[in-house]
Write a protein that holds these residues in place. Structure first.
Motif, short mmCIF file in Angstrom:
data_model
loop_
_atom_site.label_atom_id
_atom_site.label_comp_id
_atom_site.label_asym_id
_atom_site.label_seq_id
_atom_site.Cartn_x
_atom_site.Cartn_y
_atom_site.Cartn_z
N SER A 126 -85.92 -6.12 34.33
CA SER A 126 -84.49 -7.22 34.40
C SER A 126 -85.02 -8.15 34.72
O SER A 126 -84.72 -9.47 34.70
N SER A 127 -86.65 -8.23 35.42
CA SER A 127 -87.38 -9.45 35.25
C SER A 127 -88.25 -9.94 34.06
O SER A 127 -89.35 -10.96 34.78
N SER A 128 -88.35 -9.17 33.30
CA SER A 128 -88.86 -9.94 32.08
C SER A 128 -88.12 -10.30 31.04
O SER A 128 -86.93 -11.07 31.23
N ALA A 129 -88.92 -11.10 30.70
CA ALA A 129 -88.50 -12.36 29.72
C ALA A 129 -88.20 -12.07 28.80
O ALA A 129 -87.02 -12.63 28.30
N ALA A 130 -88.48 -11.24 27.77
CA ALA A 130 -87.66 -10.66 26.67
C ALA A 130 -88.24 -9.22 26.54
O ALA A 130 -89.47 -8.68 26.35
N LEU A 131 -87.44 -8.21 25.40
CA LEU A 131 -87.61 -6.67 25.19
C LEU A 131 -88.58 -7.00 24.03
O LEU A 131 -87.70 -7.76 22.96
N LEU A 132 -89.63 -6.73 24.07
CA LEU A 132 -89.92 -7.03 22.43
C LEU A 132 -90.20 -4.93 21.78
O LEU A 132 -90.82 -4.14 22.23
N PHE A 133 -89.53 -5.33 21.17
CA PHE A 133 -88.88 -3.87 20.87
C PHE A 133 -89.03 -3.23 19.14
O PHE A 133 -88.32 -2.90 18.97
N VAL A 134 -90.00 -3.86 18.96
CA VAL A 134 -90.31 -3.45 17.44
C VAL A 134 -90.96 -2.22 16.75
O VAL A 134 -92.28 -2.37 15.85
N SER A 135 -90.38 -1.84 16.33
CA SER A 135 -90.67 -0.17 16.16
C SER A 135 -90.46 0.51 14.84
O SER A 135 -89.92 -0.60 14.30
N ASN A 136 -91.40 1.21 14.18
CA ASN A 136 -91.25 1.73 12.82
C ASN A 136 -90.16 2.30 12.70
O ASN A 136 -89.23 2.10 11.59
N PHE A 137 -89.26 3.37 13.53
CA PHE A 137 -88.62 4.21 13.04
C PHE A 137 -88.18 4.04 14.99
O PHE A 137 -88.64 4.24 15.13
N GLU A 138 -86.73 4.48 14.71
CA GLU A 138 -86.52 4.83 15.81
C GLU A 138 -84.91 5.75 15.13
O GLU A 138 -84.03 5.03 14.31
N GLY A 139 -84.40 6.49 16.23
CA GLY A 139 -83.22 7.47 15.60
C GLY A 139 -82.08 6.59 16.40
O GLY A 139 -80.35 6.47 15.48
N PHE A 140 -81.97 5.95 17.36
CA PHE A 140 -81.67 5.04 17.99
C PHE A 140 -82.02 3.79 18.48
O PHE A 140 -82.02 2.50 17.83
N GLY A 141 -82.68 3.93 19.38
CA GLY A 141 -83.43 2.60 20.47
C GLY A 141 -82.54 2.03 21.42
O GLY A 141 -82.17 1.03 21.77
N ILE A 142 -82.39 3.39 23.11
CA ILE A 142 -81.72 2.95 23.67
C ILE A 142 -82.74 1.88 24.59
O ILE A 142 -81.10 1.06 25.35
N PRO A 143 -83.54 1.26 24.55
CA PRO A 143 -84.22 0.09 25.28
C PRO A 143 -83.21 -0.72 25.18
O PRO A 143 -83.21 -1.73 25.65
N ILE A 144 -83.49 -1.00 23.30
CA ILE A 144 -82.48 -2.42 22.69
C ILE A 144 -80.88 -2.24 23.93
O ILE A 144 -80.37 -3.86 24.38
N VAL A 145 -80.31 -1.26 24.21
CA VAL A 145 -78.49 -1.39 25.10
C VAL A 145 -79.50 -1.31 26.46
O VAL A 145 -77.96 -2.49 26.99
N GLU A 146 -80.31 -1.07 26.87
CA GLU A 146 -80.75 -1.49 28.78
C GLU A 146 -80.41 -2.73 28.70
O GLU A 146 -80.53 -3.48 29.62
N ALA A 147 -81.47 -3.50 27.24
CA ALA A 147 -81.74 -4.88 27.62
C ALA A 147 -80.73 -5.83 28.20
O ALA A 147 -80.66 -7.07 28.52
N PHE A 148 -80.02 -5.36 26.47
CA PHE A 148 -78.66 -5.90 27.04
C PHE A 148 -78.37 -6.02 28.10
O PHE A 148 -77.71 -6.63 28.40
N LYS A 149 -77.77 -4.98 28.67
CA LYS A 149 -77.39 -4.54 30.03
C LYS A 149 -78.34 -5.94 31.23
O LYS A 149 -77.70 -5.88 32.15
N CYS A 150 -79.28 -5.61 31.12
CA CYS A 150 -80.07 -5.91 32.03
C CYS A 150 -80.18 -7.87 32.02
O CYS A 150 -80.47 -8.84 32.87
N GLU A 151 -79.25 -7.99 30.93
CA GLU A 151 -79.19 -9.81 30.01
C GLU A 151 -80.64 -10.32 29.85
O GLU A 151 -81.15 -11.36 30.87
N VAL A 152 -81.25 -9.65 29.62
CA VAL A 152 -82.36 -9.83 28.82
C VAL A 152 -82.87 -9.74 27.44
O VAL A 152 -82.03 -9.16 26.52
N PRO A 153 -83.04 -11.39 26.64
CA PRO A 153 -83.16 -11.42 25.44
C PRO A 153 -84.19 -10.52 24.63
O PRO A 153 -84.53 -9.78 25.25
#
Length: 227
Positions: A126-153
């Motif tokens: 929640s204290s970050s400026a943005a989530l950088l999550f540019v993986s080669n492969f994910e089956g889902f990618g939960i940190p994306i949703v966690e960042a959305f919930k934290c109101e982080v780009p």
């Protein structure tokens, strides 16, 4: 846990898609935005008060750590000021990752926290400026949703399941396109871009709750019992 995973399983194991049900992942209730004074305190503790990008996940080659480190170098060389916080255990600390870090021109601005969970992860995310999550492969990618919930780009990948989860609420980059990732990092430094992504992320996060996951699982069970 995603249409991508469903298609992947169906193709790899030659199973009819009709035998595979989709049940999206949810996100814990302990992910929420912090107040400005709380964010300031966390940043002081971790980066000396400097805003930072964050990556969340186990450190292994499929997460594209080396690609994000290369993009971070170009971001800083292009005048960017944020630091880079990497959260996760060193599951597969490969030579490529080690070399990318050891030889990084801004190594002192890269912080490894190790694995964080629950409220501890929420505070840093929640204290970050943005989530950088540019993986080669994910089956889902939960940190994306966690960042959305934290109101982080969010900056994420064009590959596998990530566009499906992110929708229009993130900047998408090919994981092998270092310049595109760098450009996205500069983009999220712009207040108007941040505000737009945060608003879209808040709306997108409502699609991924454990209540909805339970409903989808129950539908799967009742359908199977009826057969």
């Amino acid at each position: 846990v995603s249409e991508y995973s469903k298609d992947d399983i169906s193709t790899l194991y030659e199973v009819s898609p009709s035998k595979i049900d989709l049940v999206y992942n949810g996100c814990g209730d302990f992910f929420f935005p912090l107040k400005a004074e709380e964010i300031k305190a966390v940043r002081e503790e971790i980066t000396g008060g400097i805003p930072f990008f964050i990556f969340v996940g186990a450190l292994n080659p499929r997460k594209n750590i080396t690609g994000m480190l290369a993009a971070f170098a170009k971001y800083r060389e292009g005048g960017g000021q944020n630091k880079f916080v990497i959260v996760g255990e060193k599951m597969f600390w490969s030579d490529d990752i080690a070399n990318a870090y050891e030889n990084h021109p801004f190594r002192e601005d890269i912080i490894f926290t190790g694995r964080l969970e629950g409220s501890g992860l929420n505070k840093v995310l929640s204290s970050s400026a943005a989530l950088l999550f540019v993986s080669n492969f994910e089956g889902f990618g939960i940190p994306i949703v966690e960042a959305f919930k934290c109101e982080v780009p969010v900056i994420t990948s064009t590959t596998t399941s990530m566009p499906e989860v992110a929708g229009d609420a993130a900047i998408l980059c090919a994981p092998n396109d270092t310049q595109a990732i760098t450009n996205a990092m500069h983009e999220v430094d712009k207040p108007e871009v941040r505000a737009d992504l945060i608003a879209k992320g808040k709306l997108r996060s409502t699609l991924f709750t454990w209540e909805r996951s339970a409903e989808m699982m129950w539908d799967c069970i009742t359908k199977t019992m009826a057969q």
